[in-house]
Design a protein around this motif. Structure first.
Motif, PDB file in Angstrom:
ATOM      1  N   PHE A  12       0.839  -1.198   0.000  1.00  0.00           N
ATOM      2  CA  PHE A  12       0.000   0.000   0.000  1.00  0.00           C
ATOM      3  C   PHE A  12       0.878   1.253   0.000  1.00  0.00           C
ATOM      4  N   ARG A  13       1.882   1.274   0.853  1.00  0.00           N
ATOM      5  CA  ARG A  13       2.814   2.408   0.909  1.00  0.00           C
ATOM      6  C   ARG A  13       3.510   2.592  -0.437  1.00  0.00           C
ATOM      7  N   ASP A  14       3.955   1.485  -1.032  1.00  0.00           N
ATOM      8  CA  ASP A  14       4.633   1.560  -2.328  1.00  0.00           C
ATOM      9  C   ASP A  14       3.730   2.153  -3.404  1.00  0.00           C
ATOM     10  N   ARG A  15       2.467   1.783  -3.381  1.00  0.00           N
ATOM     11  CA  ARG A  15       1.522   2.312  -4.369  1.00  0.00           C
ATOM     12  C   ARG A  15       1.271   3.800  -4.158  1.00  0.00           C
ATOM     13  N   LEU A  16       1.222   4.230  -2.904  1.00  0.00           N
ATOM     14  CA  LEU A  16       1.070   5.660  -2.628  1.00  0.00           C
ATOM     15  C   LEU A  16       2.311   6.419  -3.087  1.00  0.00           C
ATOM     16  N   GLN A  17       3.480   5.861  -2.833  1.00  0.00           N
ATOM     17  CA  GLN A  17       4.725   6.500  -3.251  1.00  0.00           C
ATOM     18  C   GLN A  17       4.805   6.593  -4.771  1.00  0.00           C
ATOM     19  N   ALA A  18       4.281   5.594  -5.465  1.00  0.00           N
ATOM     20  CA  ALA A  18       4.283   5.617  -6.926  1.00  0.00           C
ATOM     21  C   ALA A  18       3.437   6.775  -7.469  1.00  0.00           C
ATOM     22  N   LEU A  19       2.497   7.252  -6.662  1.00  0.00           N
ATOM     23  CA  LEU A  19       1.672   8.406  -7.044  1.00  0.00           C
ATOM     24  C   LEU A  19       2.369   9.729  -6.717  1.00  0.00           C
ATOM     25  N   GLY A  20       3.554   9.645  -6.122  1.00  0.00           N
ATOM     26  CA  GLY A  20       4.272  10.851  -5.731  1.00  0.00           C
ATOM     27  C   GLY A  20       3.918  11.334  -4.335  1.00  0.00           C
ATOM     28  N   ILE A  21       3.296  10.481  -3.558  1.00  0.00           N
ATOM     29  CA  ILE A  21       2.905  10.825  -2.190  1.00  0.00           C
ATOM     30  C   ILE A  21       3.971  10.259  -1.256  1.00  0.00           C
ATOM     31  N   PRO A  22       4.696  11.129  -0.569  1.00  0.00           N
ATOM     32  CA  PRO A  22       5.765  10.635   0.306  1.00  0.00           C
ATOM     33  C   PRO A  22       5.200   9.985   1.572  1.00  0.00           C
ATOM     34  N   VAL A  23       5.468   8.705   1.719  1.00  0.00           N
ATOM     35  CA  VAL A  23       5.031   7.964   2.898  1.00  0.00           C
ATOM     36  C   VAL A  23       6.248   7.228   3.442  1.00  0.00           C
ATOM     37  N   PRO A  24       6.662   7.533   4.666  1.00  0.00           N
ATOM     38  CA  PRO A  24       7.839   6.875   5.227  1.00  0.00           C
ATOM     39  C   PRO A  24       7.608   5.380   5.456  1.00  0.00           C
ATOM     40  N   SER A  25       8.679   4.630   5.413  1.00  0.00           N
ATOM     41  CA  SER A  25       8.553   3.192   5.675  1.00  0.00           C
ATOM     42  C   SER A  25       8.255   2.960   7.146  1.00  0.00           C
ATOM     43  N   GLY A  26       7.588   1.853   7.420  1.00  0.00           N
ATOM     44  CA  GLY A  26       7.291   1.474   8.787  1.00  0.00           C
ATOM     45  C   GLY A  26       6.042   2.086   9.375  1.00  0.00           C
ATOM     46  N   VAL A  27       5.301   2.875   8.588  1.00  0.00           N
ATOM     47  CA  VAL A  27       4.084   3.467   9.130  1.00  0.00           C
ATOM     48  C   VAL A  27       2.922   2.496   8.977  1.00  0.00           C
ATOM     49  N   SER A  28       1.927   2.655   9.820  1.00  0.00           N
ATOM     50  CA  SER A  28       0.727   1.822   9.751  1.00  0.00           C
ATOM     51  C   SER A  28      -0.115   2.260   8.550  1.00  0.00           C
ATOM     52  N   PRO A  29      -1.052   1.424   8.119  1.00  0.00           N
ATOM     53  CA  PRO A  29      -1.948   1.853   7.043  1.00  0.00           C
ATOM     54  C   PRO A  29      -2.726   3.124   7.385  1.00  0.00           C
ATOM     55  N   GLU A  30      -3.134   3.265   8.653  1.00  0.00           N
ATOM     56  CA  GLU A  30      -3.842   4.487   9.078  1.00  0.00           C
ATOM     57  C   GLU A  30      -2.945   5.714   8.897  1.00  0.00           C
ATOM     58  N   GLN A  31      -1.693   5.594   9.321  1.00  0.00           N
ATOM     59  CA  GLN A  31      -0.750   6.704   9.188  1.00  0.00           C
ATOM     60  C   GLN A  31      -0.457   6.994   7.723  1.00  0.00           C
ATOM     61  N   ALA A  32      -0.382   5.949   6.911  1.00  0.00           N
ATOM     62  CA  ALA A  32      -0.143   6.135   5.480  1.00  0.00           C
ATOM     63  C   ALA A  32      -1.298   6.910   4.849  1.00  0.00           C
ATOM     64  N   CYS A  33      -2.514   6.599   5.237  1.00  0.00           N
ATOM     65  CA  CYS A  33      -3.682   7.315   4.727  1.00  0.00           C
ATOM     66  C   CYS A  33      -3.648   8.774   5.160  1.00  0.00           C
ATOM     67  N   GLN A  34      -3.317   9.017   6.418  1.00  0.00           N
ATOM     68  CA  GLN A  34      -3.224  10.395   6.908  1.00  0.00           C
ATOM     69  C   GLN A  34      -2.175  11.166   6.122  1.00  0.00           C
ATOM     70  N   GLN A  35      -1.035  10.537   5.896  1.00  0.00           N
ATOM     71  CA  GLN A  35       0.041  11.167   5.142  1.00  0.00           C
ATOM     72  C   GLN A  35      -0.409  11.444   3.706  1.00  0.00           C
ATOM     73  N   ALA A  36      -1.127  10.502   3.119  1.00  0.00           N
ATOM     74  CA  ALA A  36      -1.586  10.650   1.734  1.00  0.00           C
ATOM     75  C   ALA A  36      -2.528  11.832   1.575  1.00  0.00           C
TER      76      ALA A  36
END
Length: 82
Positions: A12-36
């Motif tokens: 999921f993080r990799d797919r967000l990063q592929a969109l140009g959305i910076p998401v640090p490694s090791g974050v939870s899916p909830e945190q990844a969504c917040q970051q996105a």
């Protein structure tokens, strides 16, 4: 033997990063969504909406934590931007 595609938090993080959305490694899916959702421009919001639609309607299996994070965070936020 059949192998099912599984989308975990790293995929999921990799797919967000592929969109140009910076998401640090090791974050939870909830945190990844917040970051996105932070600082999305119109193009990123559209790309994120497409990604969510693809993930929810595709043949891959979403890890429950990823599915819940999308449902709780991304779906409501993207619906408001539509």
């Amino acid at each position: 033997m059949m192998h099912a595609d599984l989308i975990d938090q790293d995929d999921f993080r990799d797919r967000l990063q592929a969109l140009g959305i910076p998401v640090p490694s090791g974050v939870s899916p909830e945190q990844a969504c917040q970051q996105a959702l932070c600082g999305l421009n119109k193009e990123q919001a559209l790309a994120l909406r497409r990604l969510v639609e693809e993930l929810l309607s595709g043949s891959a299996t979403l890890l429950p934590s990823v599915r819940e994070a999308i449902a709780r965070q991304l779906l409501p936020a993207l619906a408001q931007q539509h």
